[in-house]
Design a protein around this motif. Structure first.
Motif, PDB file in Angstrom:
ATOM      1  N   SER A 159       1.544   7.185 -24.805  1.00 38.77           N
ATOM      2  CA  SER A 159       2.585   7.448 -23.810  1.00 38.77           C
ATOM      3  C   SER A 159       2.563   8.921 -23.422  1.00 38.77           C
ATOM      4  O   SER A 159       2.402   9.797 -24.284  1.00 38.77           O
ATOM      5  CB  SER A 159       3.951   7.097 -24.390  1.00 38.77           C
ATOM      6  N   PHE A 160       2.686   9.199 -22.128  1.00 36.07           N
ATOM      7  CA  PHE A 160       2.679  10.595 -21.669  1.00 36.07           C
ATOM      8  C   PHE A 160       3.866  11.382 -22.236  1.00 36.07           C
ATOM      9  O   PHE A 160       3.860  12.600 -22.259  1.00 36.07           O
ATOM     10  CB  PHE A 160       2.704  10.649 -20.133  1.00 36.07           C
ATOM     11  N   LYS A 161       4.898  10.662 -22.688  1.00 35.08           N
ATOM     12  CA  LYS A 161       6.076  11.344 -23.238  1.00 35.08           C
ATOM     13  C   LYS A 161       5.839  11.815 -24.675  1.00 35.08           C
ATOM     14  O   LYS A 161       6.589  12.624 -25.196  1.00 35.08           O
ATOM     15  CB  LYS A 161       7.288  10.393 -23.205  1.00 35.08           C
ATOM     16  N   ASN A 162       4.792  11.269 -25.320  1.00 37.19           N
ATOM     17  CA  ASN A 162       4.487  11.649 -26.703  1.00 37.19           C
ATOM     18  C   ASN A 162       3.553  12.866 -26.690  1.00 37.19           C
ATOM     19  O   ASN A 162       2.330  12.748 -26.712  1.00 37.19           O
ATOM     20  CB  ASN A 162       3.839  10.457 -27.428  1.00 37.19           C
ATOM     21  N   ALA A 163       4.151  14.055 -26.639  1.00 34.69           N
ATOM     22  CA  ALA A 163       3.382  15.304 -26.451  1.00 34.69           C
ATOM     23  C   ALA A 163       2.364  15.525 -27.572  1.00 34.69           C
ATOM     24  O   ALA A 163       1.225  15.925 -27.322  1.00 34.69           O
ATOM     25  CB  ALA A 163       4.339  16.489 -26.369  1.00 34.69           C
ATOM     26  N   LYS A 164       2.762  15.252 -28.825  1.00 32.16           N
ATOM     27  CA  LYS A 164       1.870  15.491 -29.977  1.00 32.16           C
ATOM     28  C   LYS A 164       0.630  14.599 -29.873  1.00 32.16           C
ATOM     29  O   LYS A 164      -0.508  15.056 -30.000  1.00 32.16           O
ATOM     30  CB  LYS A 164       2.658  15.196 -31.271  1.00 32.16           C
TER      31      LYS A 164
ATOM     32  N   GLN B  41       0.831  -1.218   0.000  1.00 34.22           N
ATOM     33  CA  GLN B  41       0.000   0.000   0.000  1.00 34.22           C
ATOM     34  C   GLN B  41       0.860   1.261   0.000  1.00 34.22           C
ATOM     35  O   GLN B  41       0.362   2.352  -0.193  1.00 34.22           O
ATOM     36  CB  GLN B  41      -1.000   0.014   1.172  1.00 34.22           C
ATOM     37  N   HIS B  42       2.182   1.090   0.233  1.00 36.74           N
ATOM     38  CA  HIS B  42       3.077   2.244   0.228  1.00 36.74           C
ATOM     39  C   HIS B  42       3.504   2.567  -1.210  1.00 36.74           C
ATOM     40  O   HIS B  42       4.666   2.496  -1.558  1.00 36.74           O
ATOM     41  CB  HIS B  42       4.316   1.975   1.099  1.00 36.74           C
ATOM     42  N   LEU B  43       2.525   2.872  -2.049  1.00 38.72           N
ATOM     43  CA  LEU B  43       2.799   3.277  -3.431  1.00 38.72           C
ATOM     44  C   LEU B  43       2.069   4.586  -3.685  1.00 38.72           C
ATOM     45  O   LEU B  43       0.990   4.819  -3.152  1.00 38.72           O
ATOM     46  CB  LEU B  43       2.303   2.209  -4.416  1.00 38.72           C
ATOM     47  N   MET B  44       2.660   5.433  -4.528  1.00 38.89           N
ATOM     48  CA  MET B  44       2.069   6.743  -4.770  1.00 38.89           C
ATOM     49  C   MET B  44       1.465   6.804  -6.174  1.00 38.89           C
ATOM     50  O   MET B  44       2.028   6.265  -7.120  1.00 38.89           O
ATOM     51  CB  MET B  44       3.168   7.807  -4.637  1.00 38.89           C
ATOM     52  N   THR B  45       0.309   7.462  -6.302  1.00 39.19           N
ATOM     53  CA  THR B  45      -0.289   7.666  -7.624  1.00 39.19           C
ATOM     54  C   THR B  45       0.666   8.538  -8.458  1.00 39.19           C
ATOM     55  O   THR B  45       1.024   9.632  -8.016  1.00 39.19           O
ATOM     56  CB  THR B  45      -1.651   8.390  -7.494  1.00 39.19           C
ATOM     57  N   PRO B  46       1.085   8.067  -9.637  1.00 39.65           N
ATOM     58  CA  PRO B  46       1.992   8.893 -10.442  1.00 39.65           C
ATOM     59  C   PRO B  46       1.405  10.273 -10.723  1.00 39.65           C
ATOM     60  O   PRO B  46       0.198  10.421 -10.911  1.00 39.65           O
ATOM     61  CB  PRO B  46       2.138   8.085 -11.743  1.00 39.65           C
ATOM     62  N   ASP B  47       2.289  11.272 -10.767  1.00 38.80           N
ATOM     63  CA  ASP B  47       1.885  12.659 -10.992  1.00 38.80           C
ATOM     64  C   ASP B  47       1.035  12.850 -12.235  1.00 38.80           C
ATOM     65  O   ASP B  47       0.032  13.561 -12.213  1.00 38.80           O
ATOM     66  CB  ASP B  47       3.152  13.517 -11.156  1.00 38.80           C
ATOM     67  N   THR B  48       1.477  12.233 -13.347  1.00 43.51           N
ATOM     68  CA  THR B  48       0.754  12.403 -14.611  1.00 43.51           C
ATOM     69  C   THR B  48      -0.684  11.888 -14.487  1.00 43.51           C
ATOM     70  O   THR B  48      -1.616  12.485 -15.022  1.00 43.51           O
ATOM     71  CB  THR B  48       1.468  11.640 -15.746  1.00 43.51           C
ATOM     72  N   VAL B  49      -0.862  10.784 -13.752  1.00 40.98           N
ATOM     73  CA  VAL B  49      -2.199  10.204 -13.562  1.00 40.98           C
ATOM     74  C   VAL B  49      -3.038  11.124 -12.667  1.00 40.98           C
ATOM     75  O   VAL B  49      -4.210  11.404 -12.962  1.00 40.98           O
ATOM     76  CB  VAL B  49      -2.092   8.783 -12.954  1.00 40.98           C
ATOM     77  N   ALA B  50      -2.431  11.632 -11.595  1.00 37.99           N
ATOM     78  CA  ALA B  50      -3.144  12.553 -10.684  1.00 37.99           C
ATOM     79  C   ALA B  50      -3.577  13.827 -11.423  1.00 37.99           C
ATOM     80  O   ALA B  50      -4.691  14.327 -11.220  1.00 37.99           O
ATOM     81  CB  ALA B  50      -2.246  12.909  -9.497  1.00 37.99           C
TER      82      ALA B  50
ATOM     83  N   LEU C  13      -2.600  12.324  -4.752  1.00 38.30           N
ATOM     84  CA  LEU C  13      -3.724  12.428  -5.706  1.00 38.30           C
ATOM     85  C   LEU C  13      -4.664  13.554  -5.285  1.00 38.30           C
ATOM     86  O   LEU C  13      -5.038  14.415  -6.085  1.00 38.30           O
ATOM     87  CB  LEU C  13      -4.481  11.089  -5.777  1.00 38.30           C
ATOM     88  N   LEU C  14      -5.030  13.560  -4.005  1.00 39.78           N
ATOM     89  CA  LEU C  14      -6.004  14.532  -3.501  1.00 39.78           C
ATOM     90  C   LEU C  14      -5.510  15.976  -3.658  1.00 39.78           C
ATOM     91  O   LEU C  14      -6.221  16.841  -4.177  1.00 39.78           O
ATOM     92  CB  LEU C  14      -6.314  14.222  -2.032  1.00 39.78           C
ATOM     93  N   THR C  15      -4.269  16.258  -3.228  1.00 36.44           N
ATOM     94  CA  THR C  15      -3.775  17.645  -3.308  1.00 36.44           C
ATOM     95  C   THR C  15      -3.573  18.077  -4.759  1.00 36.44           C
ATOM     96  O   THR C  15      -3.793  19.240  -5.105  1.00 36.44           O
ATOM     97  CB  THR C  15      -2.469  17.846  -2.507  1.00 36.44           C
ATOM     98  N   THR C  16      -3.195  17.140  -5.636  1.00 38.22           N
ATOM     99  CA  THR C  16      -3.026  17.479  -7.054  1.00 38.22           C
ATOM    100  C   THR C  16      -4.371  17.824  -7.686  1.00 38.22           C
ATOM    101  O   THR C  16      -4.479  18.767  -8.469  1.00 38.22           O
ATOM    102  CB  THR C  16      -2.362  16.300  -7.821  1.00 38.22           C
TER     103      THR C  16
END
Length: 327
Positions: free
Chosen positions: A304-309, A92-101, A130-133
């Motif tokens: 992919s989140f890295k593919n900006a276009k 349970q000690h895992l964080m929601t990735p920023d991009t997903v939040a 997640l909540l603060t983002t």
């Protein structure tokens, strides 16, 4: 090269945490909670080791929190939490990735545009990332609530919110027990996946298992719907196997009865460590007297989140879908 503010602050937090860890013999995440508390209050509480205390008191004089933006603070704290989670064996000690939040926040903002005030709740808030983002992306006045059973994580969530000057009311409890909470307009959650050990408590839920332990992630969905107002929205980060499990039929029947499926956004595999850990974002609206589901739910496979276009193109399509749905 000159260090960025995030690097300077992270280095300070990390160094102070390690000093506490060495002298208090606590795990990194627990020591981090102490370091963040001292940073927030700008003072050290009692510490047996005089030399360590003097070191940290001197370090506190060298750091001025008002020189950092809330983004700097959030990022630096995040890096420290991620470092602590690498050493932690608890799933349970895992964080929601920023991009997903950020994506959950973007959807929350779109769905609630017309509301002047919002009550928001995360029943599985972990360290509060997640909540603060999400609440940072909401334009209106918000009342915010989070719940977490793990005492280390909730301490970190509280300090995270305080350091970012976010007003959040936290419940330290098993989130599948009743809350002293009026229904909210929006629930967001990265669903904890696994079995729920308390069969007696699970027996109060429609989604309890016919035999053996119930799935915690199913019970969290039911609990979230219970604390959502009619016509309110629920945005979950879900495991991709959610609708393939042995109890999926029961879950689908429950959702059909209680909610409109607004959309499912399949997250890119590259956002997670392996295909097995694949996740999606599920968007629901709780049924009410005057609600109806969209003619066509929003179904998206994100690049992919890295593919900006490609991301820009997809976001244009999502914006077009929302313009149609909200009109």
């Amino acid at each position: 090269m000159e260090k960025s503010n995030v690097e300077i602050l992270f280095t300070w937090i990390d160094h102070t945490t390690e000093t506490i860890q060495q002298h208090a013999d606590e795990p990194y995440l627990d020591s981090l909670a102490i370091a963040l508390e001292w940073l927030f209050y700008e003072e050290t509480s009692e510490m047996d080791d005089d030399i360590a205390r003097q070191k940290i008191q001197k370090a506190l004089k060298d750091i001025k929190l008002d020189q950092y933006t809330t983004e700097d603070i959030q990022k630096a704290v995040q890096f420290a939490i991620l470092k602590g989670m690498k050493d932690s064996t608890q799933p349970q000690h895992l964080m929601t990735p920023d991009t997903v939040a950020l994506l959950v926040g973007y959807l929350a903002e779109k769905l609630n545009k017309k509301k002047e005030k919002l009550r928001v709740f995360d029943p599985a808030c972990g360290t509060g990332n997640l909540l603060t983002t999400v609440i940072k992306q909401l334009k209106q006045q918000t009342e915010v609530f989070g719940s977490e059973v793990d005492s280390t994580l909730i301490k970190l969530a509280l300090l995270n919110a305080n350091l970012q000057k976010q007003n959040v009311e936290f419940f330290h409890q098993d989130s599948l027990r009743p809350f002293l909470l009026d229904p909210v307009d929006l629930v967001v959650a990265d669903l904890p996946v696994g079995y729920y050990p308390d069969d007696v408590r699970a027996s109060d839920y429609e989604l309890q298992a016919a035999e053996g332990h119930s799935y915690a992630h199913h019970l969290f969905i039911e609990q979230s719907m219970h604390y959502t107002k009619e016509a309110g929205y629920v945005i979950f980060v879900i495991p991709d196997f959610l609708f393939d499990s042995d109890q999926a039929d029961k879950l689908q029947a429950f959702l059909q009865k209680n909610a409109h499926i607004i959309g499912v956004l399949s997250l890119p595999e590259s956002a997670f460590k392996s295909e097995k850990n694949g996740k999606s974002i599920l968007v629901l609206q709780k049924k009410g007297d005057h609600t109806s589901g969209p003619k066509q739910p929003l179904l998206v496979k994100l690049p992919s989140f890295k593919n900006a276009k490609a991301m820009d193109d997809i976001l244009d399509q999502i914006n077009g879908w929302f313009a149609n749905y909200l009109s």
